[in-house]
Design an enzyme around this catalytic site. Structure first.
Site, PDB file in Angstrom:
ATOM      1  N   LYS A 149      -4.525 -16.259 -11.462  1.00  0.00           N
ATOM      2  CA  LYS A 149      -5.871 -16.590 -11.029  1.00  0.00           C
ATOM      3  C   LYS A 149      -6.836 -15.425 -11.226  1.00  0.00           C
ATOM      4  O   LYS A 149      -6.419 -14.277 -11.387  1.00  0.00           O
ATOM      5  CB  LYS A 149      -5.847 -17.076  -9.584  1.00  0.00           C
ATOM      6  N   LYS A 191     -10.179  -9.624  -8.500  1.00  0.00           N
ATOM      7  CA  LYS A 191     -10.930  -8.382  -8.624  1.00  0.00           C
ATOM      8  C   LYS A 191     -10.106  -7.322  -9.331  1.00  0.00           C
ATOM      9  O   LYS A 191     -10.558  -6.655 -10.241  1.00  0.00           O
ATOM     10  CB  LYS A 191     -11.257  -7.884  -7.213  1.00  0.00           C
ATOM     11  N   LYS A 209       0.833  -1.213   0.000  1.00  0.00           N
ATOM     12  CA  LYS A 209       0.000   0.000   0.000  1.00  0.00           C
ATOM     13  C   LYS A 209       0.858   1.249   0.000  1.00  0.00           C
ATOM     14  O   LYS A 209       0.545   2.240  -0.666  1.00  0.00           O
ATOM     15  CB  LYS A 209      -0.920   0.030   1.228  1.00  0.00           C
TER      16      LYS A 209
END
Ligand code: TRP
Length: 329
Positions: free
Chosen positions: A194, A197, A111
């Site tokens: 995979k 989102k 982040k």
């Protein structure tokens, strides 16, 4: 009966990866465990969503969870911010979580790199809030993906530290729920890893038939095998993996043979894949719409979930407060 708990952030929609990877297992677990499933809306606040979008995000996930088969008669299905006990335990756990260990978590470092203009304290203590979610219900097992393993480890560390510091065994150490052979890894449509989102490679439960066909037809393929029985490149293998998840064994065998004798037409393969995805998702999509418009049902589900969760949470917090030394006058 052991307690299982799982949380999901209230952003975005559920995709096939969520459904076949996790939800289908959760649905079975509901009969074997004391289950808590919640929507982590407090965690979503780290990115400062607009108040209007914030509630819509929670409602979306709640409807999609219910439409997928989570059953409010069997499990506690609730919204994190409906259970204020979590926030109190979070404060208490923050007192025994050290800045250094929090700064070292991979998710925090990522982040800091990705959103350097909003490195708030909530991001730093994200794993502490997650530990509070888990420990407040004294969960034994938590199904987590790879990206959340370090957070679960932090929950164990904090449970152990708290127990040692106060000479208590109030918190069991939560373990990862191991799906074993039930673990289905759902690949994305972009030929890479995979379905996720943030990757933009997903098929969502709310996608309509046309959208699903469009997405599947655009999936990455190559020019086809030229030698019989040749090894599949990752992008083709991913399409076959999806086919194995949603189609019948006959269909899979048919296209495998066509690949092996070089007669395969990817257009046909994709058409079949899209149709079989639709068979699974279109009934769920209909349910989502129904539930979304049924305010009374949603109200009742959230109320029952809140009651079950608060009952469990307040029992833990009562013990924790006594252990820490709070006493009323
Ligand atoms: N951090 C989790 C995620 O991003 C969501 C979450 C919040 C969670 N609290 C939890 C998951 C407690 C399991 C248990 O996916």
């Amino acid at each position: 009966m052991e307690t299982v708990l799982s949380g999901i952030r209230s952003t975005g929609h559920l995709h096939l990866g969520n459904y076949f990877g996790a939800l289908r297992n959760y649905i079975k677990m509901q009969d074997e465990y004391n289950c808590f499933f919640f929507i982590a809306d407090l965690h979503s606040l780290t990115t400062h969503p607009h108040p209007a979008d914030f509630h819509a995000g929670v409602k979306t996930i709640l409807c999609e969870y219910l439409a997928s088969g989570l059953d409010p008669q069997k499990s506690a299905i609730f919204v994190q911010s409906d259970v204020p006990e979590v926030s109190e335990l979070y404060v208490l756990l923050n007192m025994i979580a050290y800045k250094g260990e929090l700064e070292r978590t991979a998710s925090f470092k990522e982040k800091v790199r990705k959103q350097e203009d909003n490195v708030n304290a909530g991001l730093l203590t994200y794993p502490v809030l997650m530990a509070a979610d888990i420990l407040i219900h004294r969960a034994h097992k938590v199904p987590v993906g790879k990206d959340q393993e370090q957070h679960l480890e932090m929950a164990r560390v904090l449970a152990r530290r708290f127990n040692n510091m106060y000479g208590t065994d109030v918190f069991p150490e939560p373990q990862a729920f191991n799906f074993g052979s039930d673990l289905v890894k759902v690949p994305g449509l972009d030929g890479s890893g995979k379905m996720g989102k943030s990757e933009g490679n997903g098929v969502y439960l709310i996608d309509d038939e046309k959208t699903i066909h469009k997405k599947v037809m655009k999936a990455v393929t190559d020019s086809g095998p030229t030698e019989p029985n040749s090894k599949m490149p990752d992008s083709i293998e991913n399409i076959f993996t999806l086919l194995k998840i949603v189609s019948t064994p006959d269909t899979v065998a048919h296209f495998t043979e066509a690949y092996n004798n070089c007669s395969i037409r990817y257009g046909d393969l994709k058409k079949q894949l899209a149709a079989d995805i639709c068979k699974h998702t279109l009934p769920i999509r209909e349910r989502i719409e129904e539930i979304y418009n049924d305010e009374a049902y949603l109200h009742n589900v959230a109320k029952r979930g809140r009651e079950l969760a608060r009952e469990s949470a307040s029992a833990t917090l009562r013990e924790v407060r006594a252990v820490v030394g709070f006493k009323s006058f």
